[in-house]
Design a protein around this motif. Structure first.
Motif, short mmCIF file in Angstrom:
data_model
loop_
_atom_site.label_atom_id
_atom_site.label_comp_id
_atom_site.label_asym_id
_atom_site.label_seq_id
_atom_site.Cartn_x
_atom_site.Cartn_y
_atom_site.Cartn_z
N ALA A 147 0.84 -1.20 0.00
CA ALA A 147 0.00 0.00 0.00
C ALA A 147 0.87 1.25 0.00
CB ALA A 147 -0.94 -0.01 1.20
N LEU A 148 1.87 1.28 0.87
CA LEU A 148 2.72 2.48 0.95
C LEU A 148 3.52 2.69 -0.34
CD1 LEU A 148 3.89 2.32 4.67
CD2 LEU A 148 2.24 3.91 3.63
N ARG A 149 3.97 1.62 -0.96
CA ARG A 149 4.70 1.76 -2.24
C ARG A 149 3.79 2.35 -3.32
NH1 ARG A 149 8.15 -3.43 -1.28
NH2 ARG A 149 10.09 -2.44 -0.71
N GLN A 150 2.51 1.93 -3.31
CA GLN A 150 1.58 2.51 -4.29
C GLN A 150 1.32 3.98 -3.99
OE1 GLN A 150 -2.02 0.41 -5.43
NE2 GLN A 150 -1.08 -1.57 -4.97
N PHE A 151 1.30 4.35 -2.71
CA PHE A 151 0.97 5.73 -2.33
C PHE A 151 2.17 6.68 -2.37
CE2 PHE A 151 -2.73 4.01 0.42
CZ PHE A 151 -3.55 3.95 -0.69
N ALA A 152 3.38 6.17 -2.28
CA ALA A 152 4.57 7.03 -2.20
C ALA A 152 4.63 8.04 -3.35
CB ALA A 152 5.84 6.19 -2.12
N PRO A 153 4.44 7.64 -4.61
CA PRO A 153 4.51 8.65 -5.68
C PRO A 153 3.44 9.73 -5.56
CG PRO A 153 4.62 6.42 -6.60
CD PRO A 153 4.29 6.29 -5.14
N LEU A 161 7.97 16.42 -2.15
CA LEU A 161 9.08 15.91 -1.34
C LEU A 161 9.50 14.56 -1.85
CD1 LEU A 161 7.76 13.59 0.74
CD2 LEU A 161 6.97 15.61 1.90
N GLU A 162 10.67 14.12 -1.41
CA GLU A 162 11.19 12.82 -1.81
C GLU A 162 11.24 11.90 -0.60
OE1 GLU A 162 15.17 10.86 -3.74
OE2 GLU A 162 14.66 12.93 -4.27
N LEU A 163 10.49 10.80 -0.69
CA LEU A 163 10.43 9.86 0.43
C LEU A 163 11.58 8.87 0.41
CD1 LEU A 163 6.60 9.14 0.30
CD2 LEU A 163 7.82 10.54 1.99
N GLY A 164 12.14 8.63 -0.75
CA GLY A 164 13.19 7.63 -0.86
C GLY A 164 12.60 6.23 -0.81
N PRO A 165 13.44 5.21 -0.89
CA PRO A 165 12.96 3.83 -0.86
C PRO A 165 12.59 3.40 0.56
CG PRO A 165 15.33 3.84 -1.01
CD PRO A 165 14.89 5.28 -1.09
N LEU A 166 11.86 2.32 0.62
CA LEU A 166 11.48 1.73 1.90
C LEU A 166 12.73 1.23 2.62
CD1 LEU A 166 9.38 0.44 3.91
CD2 LEU A 166 9.46 -1.56 2.44
N PRO A 167 13.06 1.79 3.81
CA PRO A 167 14.20 1.25 4.56
C PRO A 167 13.82 -0.10 5.16
CG PRO A 167 13.28 3.20 5.64
CD PRO A 167 12.45 2.92 4.43
N HIS A 168 14.78 -0.98 5.28
CA HIS A 168 14.46 -2.31 5.81
C HIS A 168 14.28 -2.32 7.31
CE1 HIS A 168 14.42 -4.42 2.09
NE2 HIS A 168 15.55 -3.85 1.76
N ASP A 169 14.96 -1.50 8.00
CA ASP A 169 14.80 -1.42 9.46
C ASP A 169 14.85 0.05 9.82
OD1 ASP A 169 16.17 -3.55 12.04
OD2 ASP A 169 14.14 -3.33 11.30
N ASP A 170 13.73 0.70 9.79
CA ASP A 170 13.64 2.14 9.97
C ASP A 170 14.01 2.54 11.40
OD1 ASP A 170 13.04 4.80 9.97
OD2 ASP A 170 10.89 4.55 9.67
N PRO A 171 15.24 3.03 11.62
CA PRO A 171 15.62 3.42 12.97
C PRO A 171 15.12 4.81 13.33
CG PRO A 171 17.45 3.75 11.50
CD PRO A 171 16.32 3.16 10.68
#
Length: 182
Positions: A147-153, A161-171
């Motif tokens: 869902a978030l990947r579809q909504f990011a653009p 703004l630029e969200l960048g790619p999904l981090p694997h372990d968002d600290p």
């Protein structure tokens, strides 16, 4: 209402603020945090169910939000075996969801977790865009990511703004501002 494959139709809600952060809420009497979501009634469209769930779980009405988009088709997840009620017919093995991306257009003071007789959430906060994909219960993670990947653009275009790619372990997505239920 369970479909022939064992999935319960459901809607999910990603609520965005003007800073590009997302509404994230803790379930009452649990440690689990999630986006608002809920089952569809047999006489509802996904959009109608979304507005009903939005008001029940957050106190927000249609005038408080703008619908930015929705996921294409159903996103499905299976429940872990321990959550499946094998003795019930039809047996629900998971949920199929249409997700909606909403932008808060009113003030956050309109958010009320106690809007229904039986609140779903007791605390909420704003989190970084990708934070929920790494912090929701494991069996929902793939659906959250999709869902978030579809909504990011859409979010990037809407808020410039630029969200960048999904981090694997968002600290870096710890909670910022939020409120407990009144």
């Amino acid at each position: 209402m369970i479909d022939v494959d064992g999935y319960r139709p459901n809607v999910g809600i990603v609520l965005l603020n003007a800073d590009g952060r997302l509404f994230w809420a803790r379930r009452v009497n649990r440690d689990g945090w999630q986006f608002p979501q809920g089952g569809m009634r047999s006489d509802e469209t996904p959009l109608e169910a979304m507005y009903r769930e939005l008001e029940e779980e957050t106190g927000l009405c249609p005038g408080h939000v703008e619908v930015i988009g929705s996921t294409r088709g159903w996103l499905r997840y299976k429940l872990p075996s321990r959550y499946i009620r094998h003795h019930q017919r039809p047996t629900c093995i998971g949920q199929k969801q249409v997700w909606f991306l909403l932008r808060l257009v009113g003030g956050e003071d309109a958010l009320r977790l106690d809007a229904s007789e039986k609140p779903e959430f007791d605390i909420w906060r704003w989190v970084d865009f990708w934070y929920p994909a790494n912090h929701v219960v494991n069996f929902k993670r793939q659906v959250y990511e999709r869902a978030l990947r579809q909504f990011a653009p859409l979010v990037e275009t809407l808020l410039s703004l630029e969200l960048g790619p999904l981090p694997h372990d968002d600290p870096g997505g710890p909670p910022t501002k939020g409120r407990e239920a009144a």
